[in-house]
Motif scaffolding. Structure first.
Motif, short mmCIF file in Angstrom:
data_model
loop_
_atom_site.label_atom_id
_atom_site.label_comp_id
_atom_site.label_asym_id
_atom_site.label_seq_id
_atom_site.Cartn_x
_atom_site.Cartn_y
_atom_site.Cartn_z
N THR A 1 0.88 -1.17 0.00
CA THR A 1 0.00 0.00 0.00
C THR A 1 0.91 1.22 0.00
O THR A 1 2.14 1.10 -0.05
CB THR A 1 -0.91 0.05 1.25
N ASP A 2 0.33 2.42 0.08
CA ASP A 2 1.15 3.63 0.12
C ASP A 2 2.08 3.63 1.33
O ASP A 2 3.17 4.22 1.28
CB ASP A 2 0.26 4.87 0.17
N ASP A 3 1.67 2.97 2.43
CA ASP A 3 2.45 3.03 3.67
C ASP A 3 2.95 1.68 4.15
O ASP A 3 3.47 1.59 5.25
CB ASP A 3 1.63 3.69 4.79
N VAL A 4 2.79 0.63 3.38
CA VAL A 4 3.26 -0.70 3.78
C VAL A 4 4.12 -1.29 2.67
O VAL A 4 3.70 -1.33 1.50
CB VAL A 4 2.10 -1.66 4.10
N ALA A 5 5.32 -1.72 3.02
CA ALA A 5 6.22 -2.37 2.08
C ALA A 5 6.63 -3.73 2.63
O ALA A 5 6.88 -3.87 3.82
CB ALA A 5 7.46 -1.51 1.82
N ALA B 1 -8.40 -12.82 13.87
CA ALA B 1 -8.96 -11.46 13.79
C ALA B 1 -7.84 -10.44 13.80
O ALA B 1 -6.97 -10.46 14.67
CB ALA B 1 -9.91 -11.20 14.96
N SER B 2 -7.86 -9.53 12.83
CA SER B 2 -6.82 -8.51 12.74
C SER B 2 -7.43 -7.19 12.31
O SER B 2 -8.55 -7.12 11.81
CB SER B 2 -5.74 -8.94 11.74
N ALA B 3 -6.64 -6.14 12.51
CA ALA B 3 -7.00 -4.82 12.02
C ALA B 3 -5.71 -4.11 11.63
O ALA B 3 -4.68 -4.26 12.29
CB ALA B 3 -7.75 -4.01 13.08
N GLY B 4 -5.76 -3.37 10.53
CA GLY B 4 -4.58 -2.64 10.09
C GLY B 4 -3.40 -3.56 9.83
O GLY B 4 -3.54 -4.65 9.28
N ILE B 5 -2.22 -3.14 10.28
CA ILE B 5 -1.00 -3.91 10.05
C ILE B 5 -0.96 -5.16 10.91
O ILE B 5 -0.09 -6.02 10.72
CB ILE B 5 0.25 -3.03 10.29
N GLY B 6 -1.93 -5.35 11.80
CA GLY B 6 -2.06 -6.61 12.53
C GLY B 6 -2.33 -7.79 11.62
O GLY B 6 -2.30 -8.95 12.07
N VAL B 7 -2.53 -7.53 10.33
CA VAL B 7 -2.74 -8.61 9.37
C VAL B 7 -1.49 -9.46 9.18
O VAL B 7 -1.58 -10.61 8.75
CB VAL B 7 -3.19 -8.02 8.01
N THR B 8 -0.31 -8.94 9.51
CA THR B 8 0.93 -9.63 9.13
C THR B 8 1.07 -11.02 9.76
O THR B 8 1.32 -12.00 9.03
CB THR B 8 2.16 -8.77 9.42
N THR C 1 -1.54 -13.47 8.22
CA THR C 1 -1.24 -13.97 6.88
C THR C 1 -0.30 -15.17 6.95
O THR C 1 -0.49 -16.16 6.24
CB THR C 1 -0.62 -12.85 6.03
N ALA C 2 0.71 -15.07 7.81
CA ALA C 2 1.62 -16.21 7.98
C ALA C 2 0.88 -17.43 8.53
O ALA C 2 1.12 -18.56 8.11
CB ALA C 2 2.77 -15.82 8.91
N MET C 3 -0.04 -17.19 9.47
CA MET C 3 -0.81 -18.31 10.02
C MET C 3 -1.68 -18.96 8.94
O MET C 3 -1.76 -20.19 8.84
CB MET C 3 -1.69 -17.82 11.18
N LEU D 1 -1.49 -6.75 2.14
CA LEU D 1 -1.49 -8.20 1.95
C LEU D 1 -2.89 -8.76 1.69
O LEU D 1 -3.15 -9.93 1.95
CB LEU D 1 -0.87 -8.90 3.17
N ARG D 2 -3.78 -7.93 1.15
CA ARG D 2 -5.16 -8.38 0.96
C ARG D 2 -5.23 -9.58 0.02
O ARG D 2 -5.98 -10.54 0.28
CB ARG D 2 -6.02 -7.24 0.43
N ALA D 3 -4.43 -9.55 -1.05
CA ALA D 3 -4.47 -10.66 -2.00
C ALA D 3 -4.03 -11.96 -1.32
O ALA D 3 -4.64 -13.01 -1.52
CB ALA D 3 -3.58 -10.36 -3.20
N ASP D 4 -2.97 -11.90 -0.52
CA ASP D 4 -2.53 -13.10 0.21
C ASP D 4 -3.57 -13.53 1.23
O ASP D 4 -3.83 -14.73 1.41
CB ASP D 4 -1.20 -12.82 0.93
N HIS D 5 -4.15 -12.55 1.92
CA HIS D 5 -5.19 -12.81 2.92
C HIS D 5 -6.31 -13.66 2.29
O HIS D 5 -6.73 -14.68 2.86
CB HIS D 5 -5.74 -11.46 3.39
N GLU D 6 -6.78 -13.23 1.13
CA GLU D 6 -7.87 -13.94 0.47
C GLU D 6 -7.41 -15.26 -0.15
O GLU D 6 -8.13 -16.27 -0.09
CB GLU D 6 -8.48 -13.03 -0.61
#
Length: 398
Positions: free
Chosen positions: A164-168, A269-276, A279-281, A308-313
């Protein structure tokens, strides 16, 4: 176990000490860094010091530990201790540094509380401190031994992806070409960088890819703080680190790891950058053929900020029993929900084990909703990025 005499003294003085812990920890850090400025460079995060979150976390952990000793004298708060120990081990905290902390913490207590710190009071709180410190030292020693000791290893950036604009996302391999130790989905590494002013700073980032034999993957959000300094390490990584650059990483640590058989229902359950870590799980579950239902919950400001939305899905789509629920505060597309995450109407299977990561208000709200839905508190696990402020309220309530 706290001695009977010390327990009585701590119980009598806990309200006064708890009320003063904010001031005590402020004086403590000032004295510590005046005597040992190298610790602010090598161990403590300058942003957390400037914002006060490290002081809050220290005060909360002391209050929570003392309260637990009084309320449950036959038990240790192992969950809290292990969470702290993993963070300390990843940073390279040494047993000798506990003696340095003791010296300056008790000097701060005496300075703030004055004559109230009688020899009996000092002895009782000294016992509390060393019960906690020695327990942490033992756990940290075991964690380091499991990983062959604490070392900083050089890793080369082999790929950088703008999520995203703020996540690499940074994918790295060992610069020495040696083998890569496996890790558990949900764990993190400490990353140490040299900043332009010459200071070395450390930040911890969840490993956002599946455990594998060759690479590490971290996804870093550029931190912008209202009324506080922006994140120095995240800003440095975004502005200066490119393919071919080298970073120093610790071995993986962290106790927010999947601990469930293939037939255990899960809620991630995640929100924001808590997705990281989630996604690994999900990548791990997809790769191991998890059979039971998996409920995936995520909240974000908008689809454009959902890293990481594409990986999430994609990973969730590989699980036959997965259900995905996304909430967006803005621009929610068809098939998602508008507003903040609300589990009303989301099926929660009996025996669900839940894993949470995101801002504290989000995790507290989800935990409450899960308990109301019958999920056992012992089956709800969480990860706090940065200093653990979940316990900070303990310092305010004693």
């Amino acid at each position: 176990m706290l001695s009977e005499l010390s327990a009585a003294t701590v119980r009598a003085t806990l309200p006064a000490v708890g009320a003063a812990l904010g001031t005590i920890t402020e004086r403590f850090y000032a004295g510590l860094f005046a005597a040992h400025p190298e610790l602010l460079d090598d161990l403590f995060n300058r942003g957390n010091q400037a914002s006060g979150t490290q002081r809050q976390a220290l005060a909360g952990s002391i209050a929570a530990f003392a309260t637990h000793l009084l309320d449950h004298p036959e038990q240790r708060p192992d969950a809290m201790l292990h969470r702290i120990a993993h963070k300390h081990a990843s940073l390279g905290v040494t047993p000798e540094q506990y003696g340095i902390v003791h010296e300056h913490l008790f000097a701060a207590i005496a300075e703030v509380l004055g004559d109230a710190v009688t020899p009996e009071v000092a002895a009782a709180w000294d016992e509390v401190y060393w019960l906690m410190a020695n327990a942490l030292i033992a756990v940290e020693r075991r964690l380091r031994e499991e990983r062959g000791g604490h070392t900083w290893r050089s890793w080369e950036v082999v790929e950088r992806v703008a999520e995203t604009d703020d996540v690499a996302t940074f994918r790295l391999r060992p610069a020495d070409g040696g083998p890569v130790r496996d890790f558990l989905a949900g764990q993190y590494v400490s990353v140490r960088v040299a900043l332009p002013d010459g200071a070395r700073q450390i930040r911890q980032y969840s490993l956002s890819g599946a455990p594998g034999p060759e690479l590490r993957q971290i996804s870093v959000k550029r931190v912008h703080e209202d009324g506080a300094p922006d994140g120095e390490v995240s800003g440095h990584l975004h502005a200066r680190v490119r393919v071919g650059d080298v970073l120093e990483l610790s071995e993986p640590y962290g106790d927010l790891v999947l601990d469930a058989g293939p037939d255990t229902p899960l809620l991630l359950a995640s929100a924001g950058i808590g997705v990281t870590p989630m996604t690994a799980m999900l990548a791990h579950l997809a790769g191991t053929g998890h059979r039971a239902p998996v409920t995936v919950v995520h909240g974000d400001r908008s689809p454009a900020t959902h890293a990481l939305r594409a990986d999430h899905e994609a990973y969730a789509g590989k699980l036959p029993g997965a259900a995905v629920h996304f909430w967006y505060e803005q621009d929610a597309p068809a098939g998602t929900r508008s507003g903040l995450v609300d589990l009303t109407g989301v099926p929660v299977a009996p025996g669900t084990r839940a894993y949470l990561c995101g801002p504290l208000p989000f995790m507290r709200a989800i935990r409450t909703q899960l308990i109301d839905r019958g999920v056992a508190p012992a089956d709800i696990h969480y990860e706090v990025f940065g200093p653990d402020l979940w316990l900070a309220g303990q310092a305010e309530s004693v």
